[in-house]
Design a protein around this motif. Structure first.
Motif, PDB file in Angstrom:
ATOM      1  N   VAL A 116       0.833  -1.204   0.000  1.00 60.71           N
ATOM      2  CA  VAL A 116       0.000   0.000   0.000  1.00 60.71           C
ATOM      3  C   VAL A 116       0.871   1.259   0.000  1.00 60.71           C
ATOM      4  O   VAL A 116       0.588   2.225  -0.717  1.00 60.71           O
ATOM      5  CB  VAL A 116      -0.967   0.003   1.198  1.00 60.71           C
ATOM      6  N   ALA A 117       1.933   1.252   0.776  1.00 61.10           N
ATOM      7  CA  ALA A 117       2.813   2.422   0.843  1.00 61.10           C
ATOM      8  C   ALA A 117       3.402   2.754  -0.521  1.00 61.10           C
ATOM      9  O   ALA A 117       3.504   3.931  -0.900  1.00 61.10           O
ATOM     10  CB  ALA A 117       3.934   2.180   1.856  1.00 61.10           C
ATOM     11  N   GLU A 118       3.772   1.734  -1.274  1.00 61.37           N
ATOM     12  CA  GLU A 118       4.350   1.977  -2.601  1.00 61.37           C
ATOM     13  C   GLU A 118       3.314   2.554  -3.546  1.00 61.37           C
ATOM     14  O   GLU A 118       3.588   3.505  -4.294  1.00 61.37           O
ATOM     15  CB  GLU A 118       4.931   0.671  -3.147  1.00 61.37           C
ATOM     16  N   ARG A 119       2.099   2.010  -3.520  1.00 58.83           N
ATOM     17  CA  ARG A 119       1.055   2.545  -4.403  1.00 58.83           C
ATOM     18  C   ARG A 119       0.617   3.940  -3.965  1.00 58.83           C
ATOM     19  O   ARG A 119       0.354   4.823  -4.800  1.00 58.83           O
ATOM     20  CB  ARG A 119      -0.143   1.584  -4.420  1.00 58.83           C
ATOM     21  N   PHE A 120       0.543   4.158  -2.675  1.00 66.68           N
ATOM     22  CA  PHE A 120       0.201   5.468  -2.117  1.00 66.68           C
ATOM     23  C   PHE A 120       1.214   6.523  -2.561  1.00 66.68           C
ATOM     24  O   PHE A 120       0.847   7.612  -3.022  1.00 66.68           O
ATOM     25  CB  PHE A 120       0.171   5.354  -0.594  1.00 66.68           C
ATOM     26  N   THR A 121       2.505   6.189  -2.446  1.00 66.13           N
ATOM     27  CA  THR A 121       3.549   7.148  -2.816  1.00 66.13           C
ATOM     28  C   THR A 121       3.487   7.480  -4.295  1.00 66.13           C
ATOM     29  O   THR A 121       3.657   8.644  -4.693  1.00 66.13           O
ATOM     30  CB  THR A 121       4.925   6.591  -2.434  1.00 66.13           C
ATOM     31  N   GLN A 122       3.226   6.484  -5.122  1.00 64.16           N
ATOM     32  CA  GLN A 122       3.093   6.748  -6.553  1.00 64.16           C
ATOM     33  C   GLN A 122       1.908   7.662  -6.850  1.00 64.16           C
ATOM     34  O   GLN A 122       1.973   8.522  -7.726  1.00 64.16           O
ATOM     35  CB  GLN A 122       2.971   5.439  -7.332  1.00 64.16           C
ATOM     36  N   GLU A 123       0.830   7.495  -6.108  1.00 62.54           N
ATOM     37  CA  GLU A 123      -0.324   8.389  -6.290  1.00 62.54           C
ATOM     38  C   GLU A 123       0.037   9.821  -5.908  1.00 62.54           C
ATOM     39  O   GLU A 123      -0.355  10.776  -6.588  1.00 62.54           O
ATOM     40  CB  GLU A 123      -1.519   7.908  -5.460  1.00 62.54           C
ATOM     41  N   LEU A 124       0.774   9.990  -4.819  1.00 62.09           N
ATOM     42  CA  LEU A 124       1.210  11.334  -4.441  1.00 62.09           C
ATOM     43  C   LEU A 124       2.023  11.971  -5.555  1.00 62.09           C
ATOM     44  O   LEU A 124       1.750  13.107  -5.978  1.00 62.09           O
ATOM     45  CB  LEU A 124       2.046  11.287  -3.158  1.00 62.09           C
ATOM     46  N   LEU A 125       3.037  11.260  -6.029  1.00 64.98           N
ATOM     47  CA  LEU A 125       3.935  11.835  -7.033  1.00 64.98           C
ATOM     48  C   LEU A 125       3.210  12.086  -8.352  1.00 64.98           C
ATOM     49  O   LEU A 125       3.470  13.088  -9.034  1.00 64.98           O
ATOM     50  CB  LEU A 125       5.133  10.908  -7.246  1.00 64.98           C
ATOM     51  N   LYS A 126       2.312  11.205  -8.706  1.00 61.16           N
ATOM     52  CA  LYS A 126       1.503  11.358  -9.919  1.00 61.16           C
ATOM     53  C   LYS A 126       0.649  12.624  -9.849  1.00 61.16           C
ATOM     54  O   LYS A 126       0.324  13.231 -10.871  1.00 61.16           O
ATOM     55  CB  LYS A 126       0.614  10.124 -10.065  1.00 61.16           C
ATOM     56  N   GLU A 141       4.777  -1.591  12.165  1.00 62.64           N
ATOM     57  CA  GLU A 141       5.103  -2.050  10.816  1.00 62.64           C
ATOM     58  C   GLU A 141       4.635  -1.067   9.745  1.00 62.64           C
ATOM     59  O   GLU A 141       5.274  -0.923   8.702  1.00 62.64           O
ATOM     60  CB  GLU A 141       4.482  -3.426  10.565  1.00 62.64           C
ATOM     61  N   SER A 142       3.511  -0.412  10.011  1.00 66.35           N
ATOM     62  CA  SER A 142       2.971   0.516   9.014  1.00 66.35           C
ATOM     63  C   SER A 142       3.898   1.705   8.798  1.00 66.35           C
ATOM     64  O   SER A 142       4.065   2.176   7.667  1.00 66.35           O
ATOM     65  CB  SER A 142       1.578   1.003   9.432  1.00 66.35           C
ATOM     66  N   VAL A 143       4.510   2.185   9.867  1.00 61.18           N
ATOM     67  CA  VAL A 143       5.402   3.342   9.765  1.00 61.18           C
ATOM     68  C   VAL A 143       6.734   2.941   9.140  1.00 61.18           C
ATOM     69  O   VAL A 143       7.275   3.653   8.283  1.00 61.18           O
ATOM     70  CB  VAL A 143       5.593   3.991  11.146  1.00 61.18           C
ATOM     71  N   ASP A 144       7.263   1.801   9.552  1.00 54.96           N
ATOM     72  CA  ASP A 144       8.490   1.312   8.924  1.00 54.96           C
ATOM     73  C   ASP A 144       8.301   1.147   7.415  1.00 54.96           C
ATOM     74  O   ASP A 144       9.158   1.546   6.619  1.00 54.96           O
ATOM     75  CB  ASP A 144       8.895  -0.037   9.539  1.00 54.96           C
ATOM     76  N   ALA A 145       7.175   0.575   7.018  1.00 56.94           N
ATOM     77  CA  ALA A 145       6.913   0.341   5.589  1.00 56.94           C
ATOM     78  C   ALA A 145       6.845   1.655   4.832  1.00 56.94           C
ATOM     79  O   ALA A 145       7.381   1.781   3.715  1.00 56.94           O
ATOM     80  CB  ALA A 145       5.621  -0.444   5.410  1.00 56.94           C
ATOM     81  N   PHE A 146       6.198   2.645   5.420  1.00 58.60           N
ATOM     82  CA  PHE A 146       6.076   3.943   4.740  1.00 58.60           C
ATOM     83  C   PHE A 146       7.437   4.619   4.594  1.00 58.60           C
ATOM     84  O   PHE A 146       7.821   5.053   3.502  1.00 58.60           O
ATOM     85  CB  PHE A 146       5.112   4.859   5.488  1.00 58.60           C
ATOM     86  N   PHE A 147       8.169   4.731   5.693  1.00 63.43           N
ATOM     87  CA  PHE A 147       9.455   5.417   5.638  1.00 63.43           C
ATOM     88  C   PHE A 147      10.439   4.692   4.721  1.00 63.43           C
ATOM     89  O   PHE A 147      11.211   5.327   3.997  1.00 63.43           O
ATOM     90  CB  PHE A 147      10.039   5.575   7.033  1.00 63.43           C
ATOM     91  N   GLU A 148      10.434   3.374   4.742  1.00 59.62           N
ATOM     92  CA  GLU A 148      11.328   2.632   3.847  1.00 59.62           C
ATOM     93  C   GLU A 148      11.010   2.936   2.386  1.00 59.62           C
ATOM     94  O   GLU A 148      11.907   3.035   1.543  1.00 59.62           O
ATOM     95  CB  GLU A 148      11.191   1.130   4.115  1.00 59.62           C
ATOM     96  N   THR A 149       9.739   3.117   2.088  1.00 61.24           N
ATOM     97  CA  THR A 149       9.320   3.381   0.715  1.00 61.24           C
ATOM     98  C   THR A 149       9.746   4.773   0.252  1.00 61.24           C
ATOM     99  O   THR A 149      10.341   4.937  -0.817  1.00 61.24           O
ATOM    100  CB  THR A 149       7.792   3.231   0.593  1.00 61.24           C
ATOM    101  N   VAL A 150       9.449   5.804   1.046  1.00 61.60           N
ATOM    102  CA  VAL A 150       9.726   7.175   0.599  1.00 61.60           C
ATOM    103  C   VAL A 150      11.203   7.516   0.700  1.00 61.60           C
ATOM    104  O   VAL A 150      11.697   8.401  -0.021  1.00 61.60           O
ATOM    105  CB  VAL A 150       8.869   8.206   1.369  1.00 61.60           C
ATOM    106  N   GLU A 151      11.938   6.816   1.557  1.00 60.78           N
ATOM    107  CA  GLU A 151      13.374   7.072   1.685  1.00 60.78           C
ATOM    108  C   GLU A 151      14.100   6.773   0.375  1.00 60.78           C
ATOM    109  O   GLU A 151      15.061   7.468   0.017  1.00 60.78           O
ATOM    110  CB  GLU A 151      13.950   6.221   2.815  1.00 60.78           C
ATOM    111  N   THR A 152      13.636   5.783  -0.359  1.00 56.88           N
ATOM    112  CA  THR A 152      14.324   5.401  -1.599  1.00 56.88           C
ATOM    113  C   THR A 152      14.243   6.495  -2.652  1.00 56.88           C
ATOM    114  O   THR A 152      15.071   6.539  -3.562  1.00 56.88           O
ATOM    115  CB  THR A 152      13.721   4.109  -2.180  1.00 56.88           C
ATOM    116  N   GLN A 153      13.249   7.387  -2.556  1.00 58.80           N
ATOM    117  CA  GLN A 153      13.114   8.468  -3.530  1.00 58.80           C
ATOM    118  C   GLN A 153      13.506   9.822  -2.951  1.00 58.80           C
ATOM    119  O   GLN A 153      13.267  10.853  -3.575  1.00 58.80           O
ATOM    120  CB  GLN A 153      11.673   8.501  -4.066  1.00 58.80           C
TER     121      GLN A 153
END
Length: 435
Positions: A116-126, A141-153
């Motif tokens: 979900v975090a990956e799809r959410f982030t793509q929606e933001l950037l789009k 786990e929800s916060v770790d997943a989010f931060f790990e996702t946005v940190e890569t970009q």
């Protein structure tokens, strides 16, 4: 050393129009250039002034049908509600129990949260959003997943674990002590790591005991520059419920105030049903409100009084509030904001709209020295809009007479189709697919 430049029409806000007037609140370059060196804006101005000053090896990327804006800033959104957006037929309290809580239960599974975090982030950037203040769930786990996702970009993002120890299903509650310990662990792992920040996140007063709110205040004292992110006065029934749960408090905001949760980095979503003393207190503490018009209309919560916030000099940012809000697009959200003010006999100018979605959001988050405008020394988070995005938009823009008219059209009938490219620290993180 990496130097890049973009040539296009460019606009950004430099002040709040309600304080200095529309004409003094922005800079517009009909044919402008923005120069970025190692992720930082170094020059901004008219092309005829800057083009000859650039080194011969600096390639200038040209967008003759574009309009460059600062990256958009969403000051209130729930990433775990991505897959339940557009849930039918309820007002706030019923909506939480029927849709939200069952959906959020899935986020104990980190693999689900990461998806979900990956799809959410793509929606933001789009949609041109480069910074957001984001709710997780009660699960670490929800916060770790989010931060790990946005940190890569390399995105500048803020998130926090929900604190919720009552008036919610057992499968979603924590305790005052566990919420403190889990939050502290996340703060130590993520807060101010690169461009990331942590927000202490009690869901809202009814789902936290006084003991848990005390622990939230304790975290804010123990760590520097933390955010406080929660809800305030969204729904009339909610406000009455808060009064019954906290009879010793003068009003809804006072519940948070009594636990030392008001500060210059406190952001309260909604703030629809406030009294004058609450506006005064928000101003005195430097706290901010996130204006969430799409959600407020969809859930039937009420009309935010932007003029009252301005009267009391309270910082206001714009929030999509997905999934109560029905669009990730801050352009669409500005269209709804215009309607909310119209229903109260007021006007929301295009420049004030631009301010709310960019510099206003940065000021609400105390990040205006880093993001929210395009001044030299700020971080190169920006977007390029396509003025030819659709035949309707292209035709309508041909009939505009100035930049304010053009902005109003883009904010009224524009959406993700208008976003051509999104940049974070000068690096492209989204490009609209070509057909």
């Amino acid at each position: 050393m990496t130097i890049k430049a973009w040539r296009s029409s460019i606009i950004h806000c430099i002040a709040d129009p309600s304080k200095v007037g529309n004409d003094n609140a922005y800079e517009y370059f009909e044919d402008g250039i923005i120069v970025v060196e190692n992720g930082i804006i170094t020059q901004l101005g008219h092309a005829h002034d800057l083009i000859a000053t650039l080194a011969p090896n600096v390639q200038v990327e040209e967008h003759p049908d574009g309009l460059i804006l600062p990256g958009l800033i969403d000051t209130h959104i729930h990433y775990p509600q991505t897959d339940m957006i557009a849930a039918y037929g309820e007002q706030l309290l019923e909506w939480l129990n029927k849709y939200t809580f069952p959906e959020e239960s899935k986020f104990k599974d980190k693999a689900h949260a990461k998806d979900v975090a990956e799809r959410f982030t793509q929606e933001l950037l789009k949609n041109g959003t480069t910074t957001a203040l984001v709710f997780g769930t009660v699960h670490k786990e929800s916060v770790d997943a989010f931060f790990e996702t946005v940190e890569t970009q390399n995105l500048r993002m803020i998130c926090g674990k929900v604190m919720m120890d009552r008036n919610a299903p057992d499968y979603l509650t924590d305790t005052p002590q566990s919420s403190y310990e889990d939050s502290k662990e996340l703060i130590e792992r993520w807060h101010e790591k690169g461009r990331l920040h942590y927000a202490v996140t009690p869901r809202f007063a009814p789902t936290s005991t006084p003991e848990q709110l005390h622990q939230a205040g304790k975290l804010l004292k123990e760590f520097d520059r933390l955010y406080l992110h929660t809800h305030l006065s969204e729904n009339v029934n909610e406000c009455e419920w808060v009064q019954s749960l906290f009879p010793e408090s003068e009003n809804y905001l006072d519940v948070y105030d009594k636990h030392q949760l008001l500060s210059e980095r406190s952001v309260f979503a909604h703030g629809i049903h406030l009294c004058d003393s609450e506006y005064h207190r928000l101003h005195d503490t430097g706290s901010a409100i996130s204006f969430c018009p799409t959600s407020n209309l969809f859930i039937g919560s009420g009309l935010f009084k932007l003029d009252k916030a301005e009267e009391h000099n309270v910082n206001v940012g714009l929030g999509t509030d997905v999934g109560g809000g029905t669009s990730f697009s801050l352009l669409t959200t500005l269209s709804e904001a215009y309607k909310v003010t119209q229903l109260q006999g007021k006007n929301l100018s295009p420049i004030k709209s631009l301010y709310l979605a960019t510099l206003g959001g940065a000021e609400a988050l105390r990040l205006e020295e880093k993001i929210g405008n395009l001044k030299p020394t700020t971080e190169a988070d920006f977007i390029i809009l396509d003025k030819q995005a659709t035949p309707l938009i292209a035709k309508r823009l041909a009939n505009t007479h100035n930049i304010e008219d053009l902005l109003f059209v883009l904010m009224t009938i524009g959406d993700d189709r208008v976003i051509k490219e999104t940049y974070s620290m000068g690096e492209k993180v989204y490009s609209k697919p070509t057909t």
